[in-house]
Design a protein around this motif. Structure first.
Motif, PDB file in Angstrom:
ATOM      1  N   ILE A  24      53.295 -26.375 105.960  1.00 47.69           N
ATOM      2  CA  ILE A  24      52.818 -27.702 105.547  1.00 47.69           C
ATOM      3  C   ILE A  24      52.800 -28.649 106.740  1.00 47.69           C
ATOM      4  O   ILE A  24      51.897 -29.480 106.872  1.00 47.69           O
ATOM      5  CB  ILE A  24      53.687 -28.237 104.395  1.00 47.69           C
ATOM      6  CG1 ILE A  24      53.414 -27.401 103.139  1.00 47.69           C
ATOM      7  CG2 ILE A  24      53.415 -29.707 104.136  1.00 47.69           C
ATOM      8  CD1 ILE A  24      54.336 -27.687 101.990  1.00 47.69           C
ATOM      9  N   ALA A  25      53.776 -28.519 107.639  1.00 48.82           N
ATOM     10  CA  ALA A  25      53.815 -29.385 108.816  1.00 48.82           C
ATOM     11  C   ALA A  25      52.678 -29.092 109.790  1.00 48.82           C
ATOM     12  O   ALA A  25      52.142 -29.996 110.422  1.00 48.82           O
ATOM     13  CB  ALA A  25      55.159 -29.239 109.528  1.00 48.82           C
ATOM     14  N   GLN A  26      52.284 -27.830 109.912  1.00 49.01           N
ATOM     15  CA  GLN A  26      51.180 -27.435 110.794  1.00 49.01           C
ATOM     16  C   GLN A  26      49.877 -27.454 109.993  1.00 49.01           C
ATOM     17  O   GLN A  26      49.396 -26.439 109.530  1.00 49.01           O
ATOM     18  CB  GLN A  26      51.433 -26.028 111.350  1.00 49.01           C
ATOM     19  CG  GLN A  26      52.643 -25.901 112.191  1.00 49.01           C
ATOM     20  CD  GLN A  26      52.444 -26.577 113.537  1.00 49.01           C
ATOM     21  OE1 GLN A  26      51.364 -26.602 114.085  1.00 49.01           O
ATOM     22  NE2 GLN A  26      53.529 -27.140 114.056  1.00 49.01           N
ATOM     23  N   ARG A  27      49.297 -28.605 109.835  1.00 57.20           N
ATOM     24  CA  ARG A  27      48.142 -28.785 108.959  1.00 57.20           C
ATOM     25  C   ARG A  27      46.888 -28.050 109.427  1.00 57.20           C
ATOM     26  O   ARG A  27      46.022 -27.744 108.630  1.00 57.20           O
ATOM     27  CB  ARG A  27      47.826 -30.253 108.798  1.00 57.20           C
ATOM     28  CG  ARG A  27      48.899 -30.994 108.070  1.00 57.20           C
ATOM     29  CD  ARG A  27      48.332 -32.220 107.418  1.00 57.20           C
ATOM     30  NE  ARG A  27      49.336 -32.861 106.609  1.00 57.20           N
ATOM     31  CZ  ARG A  27      49.457 -32.685 105.314  1.00 57.20           C
ATOM     32  NH1 ARG A  27      48.650 -31.880 104.692  1.00 57.20           N
ATOM     33  NH2 ARG A  27      50.393 -33.301 104.641  1.00 57.20           N
ATOM     34  N   ASP A  28      46.772 -27.757 110.702  1.00 57.50           N
ATOM     35  CA  ASP A  28      45.551 -27.120 111.201  1.00 57.50           C
ATOM     36  C   ASP A  28      45.718 -25.624 111.454  1.00 57.50           C
ATOM     37  O   ASP A  28      44.782 -24.967 111.875  1.00 57.50           O
ATOM     38  CB  ASP A  28      45.090 -27.805 112.487  1.00 57.50           C
ATOM     39  CG  ASP A  28      46.168 -27.786 113.564  1.00 57.50           C
ATOM     40  OD1 ASP A  28      47.333 -27.600 113.219  1.00 57.50           O
ATOM     41  OD2 ASP A  28      45.821 -27.969 114.746  1.00 57.50           O
ATOM     42  N   MET A  95      44.517 -22.475 100.242  1.00 56.61           N
ATOM     43  CA  MET A  95      44.794 -23.297 101.435  1.00 56.61           C
ATOM     44  C   MET A  95      44.432 -22.537 102.701  1.00 56.61           C
ATOM     45  O   MET A  95      43.893 -23.114 103.645  1.00 56.61           O
ATOM     46  CB  MET A  95      46.273 -23.665 101.480  1.00 56.61           C
ATOM     47  CG  MET A  95      46.589 -25.060 101.191  1.00 56.61           C
ATOM     48  SD  MET A  95      48.368 -25.218 101.403  1.00 56.61           S
ATOM     49  CE  MET A  95      48.452 -26.940 101.572  1.00 56.61           C
ATOM     50  N   ARG A  99      41.591 -23.678 105.510  1.00 54.91           N
ATOM     51  CA  ARG A  99      41.916 -23.871 106.925  1.00 54.91           C
ATOM     52  C   ARG A  99      41.140 -22.929 107.832  1.00 54.91           C
ATOM     53  O   ARG A  99      41.380 -22.877 109.027  1.00 54.91           O
ATOM     54  CB  ARG A  99      43.414 -23.692 107.154  1.00 54.91           C
ATOM     55  CG  ARG A  99      44.227 -24.793 106.519  1.00 54.91           C
ATOM     56  CD  ARG A  99      45.666 -24.673 106.876  1.00 54.91           C
ATOM     57  NE  ARG A  99      46.452 -25.692 106.203  1.00 54.91           N
ATOM     58  CZ  ARG A  99      47.727 -25.885 106.420  1.00 54.91           C
ATOM     59  NH1 ARG A  99      48.377 -25.117 107.268  1.00 54.91           N
ATOM     60  NH2 ARG A  99      48.374 -26.823 105.773  1.00 54.91           N
TER      61      ARG A  99
END
Length: 139
Positions: A24-28, A95, A99
């Motif tokens: 979740i912290a690494q959105r890309d 998700m 991405r």
């Protein structure tokens, strides 16, 4: 305290939870989501195995006594967690696709891929390139 599941259960689920926070912290990053997705799938399998192996013995050990309610609550929460993991896998797969992740499985002769770089259209036929470049001969 009642320890009816081995430490592997807790360690696996905490590790997957940490991967989920990282994903979740690494959105890309599609790789972070993919690792979390694979971790969820693995914990579903290990949870099923651990529940099947240890539930009956722990239930008999806690039939009478003050730890019966604790066992029932902890086993209920473990089963609820197991039931919600496929839904989490579904969301993580979507998700992953959002991405930019591509699903690719290669099992030797069986290949499942969404890679279409080698796709050739059959709508129109191109003339062979060799015939255009040959010099004409006069007889």
């Amino acid at each position: 305290m009642i320890d009816w599941l081995p430490r592997a259960y807790g360690l696996a689920n905490i590790t997957v939870l940490a991967m989920g926070v990282w994903a979740i912290a690494q959105r890309d990053s599609a790789d972070a989501i993919f690792m979390f997705f694979v971790g969820l799938l693995l914990t579903v399998l290990t949870d099923i195995l651990l529940f099947a192996l240890y539930f009956a013995g722990a239930e008999k050990a806690s039939e009478s006594g003050p730890l019966r309610d604790l066992f029932r609550f902890s086993s209920g929460m473990g089963i609820l967690s197991l039931l919600l993991k496929p839904l989490s896998c579904f969301f993580m797969y979507h998700m992953y696709r959002e991405r930019g992740g591509e699903f690719f499985v290669n099992l030797g002769f069986i290949t499942v891929s969404r890679d279409r770089s080698s796709y050739q259209s059959i709508d129109h036929v191109d003339p062979p390139a060799d015939q255009d470049k040959l010099p004409s001969r006069a007889y």
